[in-house]
Design an enzyme around this catalytic site. Structure first.
Site, PDB file in Angstrom:
ATOM      1  N   GLU A 205      45.199  42.737  34.466  1.00  0.00           N
ATOM      2  CA  GLU A 205      46.480  43.357  34.121  1.00  0.00           C
ATOM      3  C   GLU A 205      46.298  44.787  33.618  1.00  0.00           C
ATOM      4  OE1 GLU A 205      49.098  41.420  31.476  1.00  0.00           O
ATOM      5  OE2 GLU A 205      49.942  40.129  33.023  1.00  0.00           O
TER       6      GLU A 205
ATOM      7  N   HIS B 122      41.366  36.865  28.733  1.00  0.00           N
ATOM      8  CA  HIS B 122      41.915  36.139  29.881  1.00  0.00           C
ATOM      9  C   HIS B 122      41.755  34.646  29.652  1.00  0.00           C
ATOM     10  CE1 HIS B 122      42.429  34.742  34.065  1.00  0.00           C
ATOM     11  NE2 HIS B 122      43.087  35.864  34.263  1.00  0.00           N
TER      12      HIS B 122
END
Length: 360
Positions: A307, A252
């Protein structure tokens, strides 16, 4: 003055809504860990907490849910507008058009009632359009169901499974707010001009549509589909890492440790272990991938991001791919409207400078 592309690292607003600490892996909603809200609240109660800054008591929660139910119905003229839109028009474009058409009470400053009305009706817009395109009759909102369950019911016409409701509710709560993202910043900028809340949300939907922001986690879905079964997990991941293939849903830009939203969704899916094969596969892929990433890429601090579990949850509850970003939007509208309310309470129009680099 220093120029920073994309305003990266520039503080443009003060907020009491959320705190993101990428180094510590923290996401706080009004001072509380986001994961706590998943454990303690249904979607409506989490929205109340963000909008009002306090937890609802039992009576407030009951009354608030009832107000949500009363705001789910689509006005007839909105149905007419949606009916007239081209069939090949994307779902985010349809949503943006419908929301902009709802600004009949678009006074300034914005109110919680307006925020609630928009949040309650957006799932109905999505379900109405989805079923129309599929040639299916509209399924009216079910007043016996809470927000997440009702959305699934309007899409399918069937009472949703309890594990699916719990997983979707967790996803919607965790994604309703995440700092000054591109869409949230858009909503605050528009609000700062004293434009109405519907204009701010319409602009935010436009920003969310961009693939760099609200893009669907289809890469994760494709990866899990390729893996297929828990027995294939380790072999597939080892082969991918040895070939230099990126594992979708890991790493991330902000979080340098575990994404707290992924942690919270992971806990929910583990609680549902044995009740859904797809969620079981996702849990096994995460467990194996984290171990092998440390083996193949030691010190890189690559952890599961939101996600990954967003894809697992949205696929498990059988949402079609073209509803992934719109469903994300149906959650994030809570954060957009909360920021608009906060902006309006202490407003100053946004007017940054541009560094001129043309000829003189």
């Amino acid at each position: 003055m220093e120029y920073r592309a994309g305003l990266e690292g520039v503080t443009a607003a003060e907020t009491s809504l959320s705190l993101i600490d990428g180094e510590k892996g923290e996401l706080l909603f009004r001072g509380r860990p986001a994961g706590d809200l998943v454990r303690d609240y249904e979607f409506e109660e989490a929205a109340y907490f963000l909008w009002y800054g306090k937890s609802p008591n039992a009576n407030e929660s009951k009354d608030f849910k009832e107000v949500f139910r009363r705001n789910r119905d689509l006005p007839p003229y909105i149905k007419t507008i949606i009916d007239e839109l081209p069939e090949n028009m994307g779902m985010m474009d349809v949503l943006r058009t419908a929301v902009s058409a709802m600004s009949v009470d678009g006074e300034w400053p914005p109110t919680v009632d307006q925020a609630l009305g928009l949040t309650a009706v957006i799932p109905t817009i999505l379900a109405y359009r989805y079923r129309k395109i599929k040639g299916l009759p509209f399924v009216a909102p079910n007043d016996d169901l809470a927000h997440a369950a009702n959305f699934l019911y309007m899409l399918t016409g069937e009472c949703p499974k309890s594990p699916h409701v719990r997983a979707l509710n967790a996803y919607l709560v965790l994604t309703m707010e995440h700092g000054l993202s591109a869409s949230t910043f858009s909503a605050r900028v528009i609000t700062s001009t004293q434009a109405d809340l519907y204009s701010a949300v319409t602009g935010a939907i436009g920003a969310m549509k961009g693939p760099l922001h609200g893009g669907a986690p289809s890469g994760v879905i494709d990866m899990l589909n390729e893996i297929g079964t828990k027995e294939n997990v380790e072999t597939w991941i080892r082969n991918a890492l040895e070939q230099g293939t990126r594992l979708m849903g890991f790493g991330h830009r902000v979080y340098k440790t575990k994404d707290p939203r992924a942690v919270a969704l992971s806990e929910v899916t583990k609680e549902l272990s044995g009740k859904d094969d797809w969620l079981d596969l996702a849990v096994e892929v995460e467990r194996t991938a984290i171990r092998l990433l440390e083996e193949y890429k030691p010190g890189r601090r690559l952890f599961t991001n939101v996600e990954f579990y967003a894809a697992a949850v949205l696929r498990a509850v059988e949402l079609p791919k073209d509803l992934y970003t719109p469903t994300f939007t149906s959650s994030r509208v809570v954060g957009w409207t909360a920021h608009a309310l906060e902006q309006a309470a202490n407003n100053r129009i946004f007017r940054p400078k541009a560094a001129y680099i043309g000829p003189k």
